[in-house]
Design a protein around this motif. Structure first.
Motif, short mmCIF file in Angstrom:
data_model
loop_
_atom_site.label_atom_id
_atom_site.label_comp_id
_atom_site.label_asym_id
_atom_site.label_seq_id
_atom_site.Cartn_x
_atom_site.Cartn_y
_atom_site.Cartn_z
N LYS A 154 0.80 -1.23 0.00
CA LYS A 154 0.00 0.00 0.00
C LYS A 154 0.83 1.28 0.00
N THR A 155 2.14 1.16 0.17
CA THR A 155 3.02 2.33 0.11
C THR A 155 4.25 1.97 -0.71
N PRO A 161 2.52 12.86 -5.93
CA PRO A 161 2.74 11.84 -4.91
C PRO A 161 1.69 11.93 -3.81
N ASP A 162 1.69 10.93 -2.95
CA ASP A 162 0.89 11.03 -1.74
C ASP A 162 1.51 12.09 -0.84
N ASP A 205 1.33 12.77 2.39
CA ASP A 205 1.88 12.31 3.67
C ASP A 205 3.24 11.65 3.47
N PHE A 227 3.07 7.67 -10.12
CA PHE A 227 2.13 8.57 -9.44
C PHE A 227 0.70 8.37 -9.93
N ARG A 272 -2.19 6.58 -7.70
CA ARG A 272 -3.36 7.36 -7.28
C ARG A 272 -4.66 6.67 -7.70
N GLU A 289 -5.31 3.72 -5.43
CA GLU A 289 -5.32 4.05 -4.00
C GLU A 289 -4.09 3.49 -3.28
N ARG A 306 -0.30 4.62 -1.91
CA ARG A 306 0.51 5.80 -1.58
C ARG A 306 1.86 5.68 -2.29
N THR A 307 2.24 6.73 -3.02
CA THR A 307 3.50 6.68 -3.76
C THR A 307 4.32 7.95 -3.53
#
Length: 253
Positions: A86-87, A131-132, A134, A189, A193, A196, A198-199
């Motif tokens: 997920k990341t 990018p994400d 966070d 990216f 996105r 869903e 995070r990148t």
């Protein structure tokens, strides 16, 4: 999908996954990253996708090379997502488009110009490649704490080093404030996105703006010290970011 079902290209299943994945382009970089990890487990080497899994400060991390360009990067992102990652943070090389950027500097991508084909097969070109937030801000925090020389801004992703207009194209984007060029970040990216995931993307400058492309790449491949130091720093920065994000997630549960 069963735990043991393998994705067709990366040849990994959910039982070999992790929450975090580090995505170098070059398969040869995977072993160099593995040297930073504990409990390293070699997984699969299929086509351009070389993978290992290990731990950094107790955090499980998957490393999967993506090869060159957006198409193979897109395959890696899609299939890793299906295994449960997920990341994802890309670490790769780039060519500088600004005069103040030196070999070994790090570039943290705030956005990417979609001057490539892969992301356009997914969605209209006006859709942004970003990018994400966070993950990007976590990278910036860790870069400052590590005191690594870095730049943050817009980069350009493209599909070829050898068109007849390379200097003209580079100058066009340089004059508009674009920091650097790579071949994979925009696809990462956009697909991330849409899925869903995070990148983020951390790039190591291996070619200065006024350098000769072929000579700079040859210097990098032969272990030119500043570029090698930049590679070590982008690896460390990405892993520290994963450790920081994992800590935040644990504290919020």
């Amino acid at each position: 999908m069963l735990e043991t079902d393998l994705q067709p290209h990366i040849r990994l299943g959910r039982n070999q996954s992790a929450n975090y994945a580090l995505l170098p382009g070059d398969p040869g970089r995977v072993k160099r990253i593995a040297a930073f990890l504990d409990d390293v487990e070699e997984l699969v080497y299929n086509r351009e996708f070389c993978s290992v899994r290990g731990k950094y400060k107790g955090v499980s991390v998957l490393i999967v090379s993506t090869g060159i360009g957006g198409p193979s990067t897109g395959i890696a992102v899609e299939e890793l997502n299906k295994t449960g990652v997920k990341t994802m943070i890309r670490i790769g090389s780039c060519g500088a488009l600004q005069d103040n950027m030196k070999v070994g500097d790090l570039v943290i991508a705030q956005a990417a110009v979609r001057d490539e084909g892969t992301s356009k097969t997914y969605i209209d070109p006006c859709y942004p490649a970003v990018p994400d937030p966070d993950v990007m801000f976590a990278i910036l925090k860790c870069a400052r704490e590590l005191n690594y020389r870095h730049h943050c801004g817009i980069i350009r992703s493209h599909d070829s080093f050898y068109t007849d207009r390379e200097n003209e194209i580079d100058n066009y984007w340089s004059e508009r404030g674009v920091l650097a060029a790579d071949m994979e970040t925009a696809a990462l990216f956009v697909i991330g996105r849409l899925r869903e995931v995070r990148t983020a993307s951390i790039l190591n400058v291996v070619t200065e703006k006024t350098a000769i492309l072929e000579q700079s790449i040859n210097d990098y491949a032969s272990g030119e010290r500043a570029a090698a130091m930049g590679e070590e720093r982008e690896i460390k920065l990405a892993l520290e970011t994963f450790a920081f994000l994992s800590g935040l997630e644990l504290s919020s549960t």
